[in-house]
Design a protein around this motif. Structure first.
Motif, PDB file in Angstrom:
ATOM      1  N   GLY A  82      65.954 -13.923 -71.910  1.00 37.59           N
ATOM      2  CA  GLY A  82      65.464 -12.531 -71.869  1.00 37.59           C
ATOM      3  C   GLY A  82      64.084 -12.159 -71.695  1.00 37.59           C
ATOM      4  O   GLY A  82      63.653 -11.418 -71.097  1.00 37.59           O
ATOM      5  N   VAL A  85      63.642 -12.629 -67.956  1.00 38.28           N
ATOM      6  CA  VAL A  85      64.154 -11.300 -67.208  1.00 38.28           C
ATOM      7  C   VAL A  85      63.325 -10.033 -67.473  1.00 38.28           C
ATOM      8  O   VAL A  85      63.012  -9.399 -66.420  1.00 38.28           O
ATOM      9  CB  VAL A  85      65.628 -10.970 -67.897  1.00 38.28           C
ATOM     10  N   ILE A  86      62.709  -9.849 -68.627  1.00 38.63           N
ATOM     11  CA  ILE A  86      61.727  -8.772 -68.778  1.00 38.63           C
ATOM     12  C   ILE A  86      60.646  -9.000 -67.878  1.00 38.63           C
ATOM     13  O   ILE A  86      59.920  -7.901 -67.388  1.00 38.63           O
ATOM     14  CB  ILE A  86      61.415  -8.814 -70.303  1.00 38.63           C
ATOM     15  N   CYS A  89      61.622  -7.769 -64.858  1.00 32.25           N
ATOM     16  CA  CYS A  89      61.766  -6.335 -64.652  1.00 32.25           C
ATOM     17  C   CYS A  89      60.536  -5.463 -64.626  1.00 32.25           C
ATOM     18  O   CYS A  89      60.407  -4.308 -64.029  1.00 32.25           O
ATOM     19  CB  CYS A  89      62.492  -5.791 -65.864  1.00 32.25           C
ATOM     20  N   LEU A 104      64.396  -1.739 -71.272  1.00 30.79           N
ATOM     21  CA  LEU A 104      63.871  -2.780 -72.188  1.00 30.79           C
ATOM     22  C   LEU A 104      64.818  -2.614 -73.688  1.00 30.79           C
ATOM     23  O   LEU A 104      65.207  -3.508 -74.221  1.00 30.79           O
ATOM     24  CB  LEU A 104      62.451  -2.654 -72.646  1.00 30.79           C
ATOM     25  N   ILE A 107      68.218  -4.058 -72.646  1.00 35.04           N
ATOM     26  CA  ILE A 107      68.080  -5.521 -72.748  1.00 35.04           C
ATOM     27  C   ILE A 107      67.957  -6.166 -74.217  1.00 35.04           C
ATOM     28  O   ILE A 107      68.656  -6.996 -74.265  1.00 35.04           O
ATOM     29  CB  ILE A 107      66.868  -6.083 -71.963  1.00 35.04           C
ATOM     30  N   SER A 136      75.986  -2.285 -73.203  1.00 44.68           N
ATOM     31  CA  SER A 136      74.497  -2.420 -72.519  1.00 44.68           C
ATOM     32  C   SER A 136      74.496  -2.713 -71.214  1.00 44.68           C
ATOM     33  O   SER A 136      73.799  -1.985 -70.371  1.00 44.68           O
ATOM     34  CB  SER A 136      73.731  -3.395 -73.408  1.00 44.68           C
ATOM     35  N   LEU A 137      75.356  -3.350 -70.736  1.00 44.21           N
ATOM     36  CA  LEU A 137      75.450  -3.983 -69.486  1.00 44.21           C
ATOM     37  C   LEU A 137      75.851  -2.883 -68.456  1.00 44.21           C
ATOM     38  O   LEU A 137      75.616  -2.733 -67.220  1.00 44.21           O
ATOM     39  CB  LEU A 137      76.327  -5.436 -69.098  1.00 44.21           C
ATOM     40  N   LEU A 140      72.919  -0.974 -67.764  1.00 48.74           N
ATOM     41  CA  LEU A 140      71.883  -1.646 -67.096  1.00 48.74           C
ATOM     42  C   LEU A 140      72.358  -1.827 -65.498  1.00 48.74           C
ATOM     43  O   LEU A 140      71.401  -1.787 -64.771  1.00 48.74           O
ATOM     44  CB  LEU A 140      71.763  -3.165 -67.671  1.00 48.74           C
ATOM     45  N   VAL A 236      68.320  -7.363 -63.242  1.00 54.32           N
ATOM     46  CA  VAL A 236      69.745  -7.003 -63.863  1.00 54.32           C
ATOM     47  C   VAL A 236      70.716  -7.944 -63.599  1.00 54.32           C
ATOM     48  O   VAL A 236      71.438  -8.618 -64.479  1.00 54.32           O
ATOM     49  CB  VAL A 236      70.005  -5.483 -63.962  1.00 54.32           C
ATOM     50  N   PHE A 239      70.088 -11.342 -65.364  1.00 51.41           N
ATOM     51  CA  PHE A 239      70.593 -10.956 -66.622  1.00 51.41           C
ATOM     52  C   PHE A 239      72.166 -11.263 -66.745  1.00 51.41           C
ATOM     53  O   PHE A 239      72.663 -11.987 -67.740  1.00 51.41           O
ATOM     54  CB  PHE A 239      70.131  -9.817 -67.192  1.00 51.41           C
TER      55      PHE A 239
END
Length: 477
Positions: A82, A85-86, A89, A104, A107, A136-137, A140, A236, A239
Motif C-alpha cells: 500500500g 501504491v501511494i 499515486c 487515499l 486505499i 473500495s475497489l 478506485l 490502482v 493495487f
C-alpha cells in the motif's frame, strides 16, 4: 476484551484510525500532499503496531479474527505494498484535474478490508473484509471518471463482484446448513468426523471456490480482468493486481488449511483443472495483446494458476511446506507486479495512459533507467535466474515434485515458455529505434517519489533472487 486481545488488535485500530485521520485532514484542508503524508504516517504506525504484536503468542481477538504470525506477516506485506501504491499515486494524480484526496481514503479502507481477510477465521469476518475491500475497489477503478474506459471497468467490476459475492453467500449457507458452524475450525472438525465429504458441504465449497475464483481472476472466471486492468488508473491497477489478490489468496489458504477442505480427491481434481486452464489461458491470450496493461493482466491470471500448484500440493505434503512456497511466490509476485505497473504509472500522463505497446518503442534510448527497471520486472515475471521470480518458481517446482503433480508441472513449464515470449516482445520493442527523434519537451517530468519506490523494488527483485535465504528463514519462523 483483555489486554492481550487489545494489543493484538492494535494494527487494525491503527489502520482504521488512519482512515479517520485522512478524512479529518480532508475536511480541514484539501491538499493532496498533506493527505498523502497523513496516509503514509498512518501506515508506518500500523506496521510498527504489527511489530509490537509480532512477538506475542497467537491470540483469538474475537470469535471472528485470530492474530497470529501468519496473518500479521501477510498484513505487513499488504501495508508495505500500500505504501508503494501511494507513492505511485502521488506522482500520478498530483497534476490531475479535480480533487483527488479521497483516493487515499479509499486505499486505506481497502487496506483495512485486506487486513481483516488475513486474520479471518470465521465466515462473517471473511465476508465483511472482502466487501470492505471490494466496495473500495469499485470507486478506485472508476476514479478517473472523465475516461470512458475507467467507468466501464468500474461497472464491470461492480456487476461481477456482486455475482461472486452471491456465490460466496450461497456456499456459506450450504456449509452452515450441514455443519452448524461458521468458524473455520468448527467446519474442519465436522469434516474430520465424516468418512466421506458430505455432498452439501462439497457444493458449498465449490460455490466458495467459484466466488473466490472471480476475485483471483482464475479461469474460467477471468474475463473481467483485462478490461478492468486497462480501464483503471495505472497505480490502482497495481493495487488490484497485488493487494487485492494477495489478501484473497491468503484467506483462501488459511480457510482450506483450517478446515482440511482440500485433502479430498474430488476437490484436488477441481483445483487441478482450474490451475491448468488458468495457466494456459493466461499465457496464450497474453500472446495476442498489443496493450501492455492487458498483457500484464493476462500475466497475473497465469501467475494465480502457478500459485495454485503449491496450493494443490497441500493434499499430499505438509501444510508448512505449502505455506512457505506460496508465501515466497506471493511476495515475489507482488514486488515484481508493483514494479511493472510502477513503470506504466510513471510513463502515464494526465491526458493518457502508457498502455499501447507502440508507446514503448525506443524506450531504452529515451528513458534507459525506466526501460532497464521494466526489463528486470519482466524477466522476474518470466522466472529468469538471479531474480525473485526464478526463486519463486523454484519453490513451486519443489512443492509440485513433493506432491507428485507431474501434469501440473508440465503445464507450468509450457506456460512459462509462452509467458517468456510475451515479456520478450515488450523488451524487443523497447530496444527498437525510435520513429522520431526525441525533443526536449517530450522528456518525462522527473517523478522522484515514484523513481525511489521503483528503485527499491528493483533492488528487492535482485536481492531475493540472489540471497533468498533471509526471507525464507523469516517465513519459516
Amino acid at each position: 476484551m483483555n489486554i492481550d486481545q487489545l494489543i493484538a488488535f492494535l494494527p487494525f485500530i491503527a489502520i482504521a484510525g488512519t482512515s479517520i485521520a485522512v478524512m479529518l485532514a480532508i475536511v480541514i484542508r484539501r491538499h493532496f500532499a498533506l493527505a498523502s503524508i497523513v496516509a503514509v504516517i498512518g501506515i508506518v504506525v500500523s506496521l510498527i503496531a504489527v511489530t509490537i504484536t509480532w512477538g506475542r503468542f497467537p491470540v483469538q481477538v474475537t470469535p471472528l479474527m485470530r492474530a497470529d504470525t501468519y496473518g500479521l506477516f501477510f498484513m505487513s506485506l499488504l501495508l508495505t505494498a500500500g505504501l508503494v501504491v501511494i507513492a505511485f499515486c502521488y506522482d500520478y494524480f498530483k497534476d490531475c484535474d479535480g480533487e483527488n484526496e479521497e483516493l487515499l481514503l479509499l486505499i486505506l479502507i481497502a487496506l483495512l478490508g485486506g487486513s481483516v481477510l488475513t486474520a479471518s477465521t470465521h465466515f462473517a469476518s471473511f465476508f465483511i473484509g472482502l466487501e470492505i475491500l471490494s466496495v473500495s475497489l469499485f470507486v478506485l477503478i472508476g476514479y478517473s471518471f472523465d475516461r470512458t474506459k475507467s467507468l466501464e471497468a468500474a461497472i464491470k467490476y461492480l456487476v461481477l463482484s456482486g455475482v461472486s459475492s452471491a456465490f460466496l453467500l450461497m456456499g456459506m449457507a450450504l456449509i452452515y446448513a450441514q455443519c452448524g458452524a461458521l468458524d473455520f475450525n468448527g467446519i474442519g472438525q465436522f469434516i474430520a468426523n465424516q468418512q466421506t465429504l458430505d455432498a452439501m458441504v462439497l457444493c458449498g465449497i465449490v460455490f466458495i471456490v467459484v466466488g473466490l475464483g472471480f476475485k483471483l481472476s482464475l479461469a474460467p472466471f477471468h474475463m473481467w480482468t483485462p478490461d478492468v486492468y486497462e480501464g483503471a488508473p495505472a497505480p490502482v491497477t497495481a493495487f488490484v493486481a497485488t493487494v487485492s489478490k494477495g489478501a484473497v489468496f491468503t484467506l483462501l489458504l488459511r480457510y482450506f488449511i483450517s478446515s482440511g477442505g482440500f485433502f479430498y480427491p474430488s476437490l484436488i481434481t477441481v483445483f487441478s483443472f482450474i490451475a491448468v486452464i488458468t495457466i494456459l489461458a493466461g499465457n496464450l491470450l497474453a500472446l495476442l495483446q498489443q496493450n501492455v496493461k492487458r498483457l500484464l493482466a493476462y500475466s497475473s491470471i497465469a501467475h494465480m494458476g502457478y500459485l495454485l500448484i503449491a496450493f494443490i500440493a497441500g493434499g499430499s505434503i505438509a501444510p508448512a511446506l505449502v505455506t512457505e512456497s506460496v508465501t515466497f511466490y506471493l511476495i515475489a509476485y507482488i514486488i515484481t507486479t508493483l514494479g511493472a505497473f510502477g513503470v506504466v504509472s510513471i510513463l502515464a500522463t494526465s491526458k493518457a495512459e502508457a498502455a499501447e505497446l507502440s508507446f514503448y518503442r525506443g524506450l531504452f534510448w529515451q528513458e534507459p533507467w525506466l526501460a532497464a527497471a521494466f526489463t528486470v520486472m519482466l524477466l522476474s515475471l518470466a522466472g529468469i535466474p538471479l531474480t525473485a521470480g526464478f526463486i519463486g518458481k523454484f519453490y513451486m517446482f519443489t512443492a509440485g515434485i513433493e506432491g507428485g503433480l507431474w501434469g501440473l508441472l508440465f503445464t507450468l513449464i509450457i506456460g512459462s515458455a509462452l509467458g517468456f515470449y510475451s515479456y520478450l516482445r515488450i523488451i524487443v520493442v523497447m530496444t527498437m529505434n525510435m520513429e522520431s527523434p526525441v525533443n526536449a519537451d517530450d522528456k518525462l517530468p522527473y517523478k522522484w517519489i515514484s523513481y525511489a519506490a521503483l528503485g527499491a523494488l528493483t533492488v528487492l527483485v535482485f536481492w531475493l533472487g540472489i540471497y533468498p535465504g533471509d526471507l525464507m528463514e523469516l517465513i519459516q519462523s
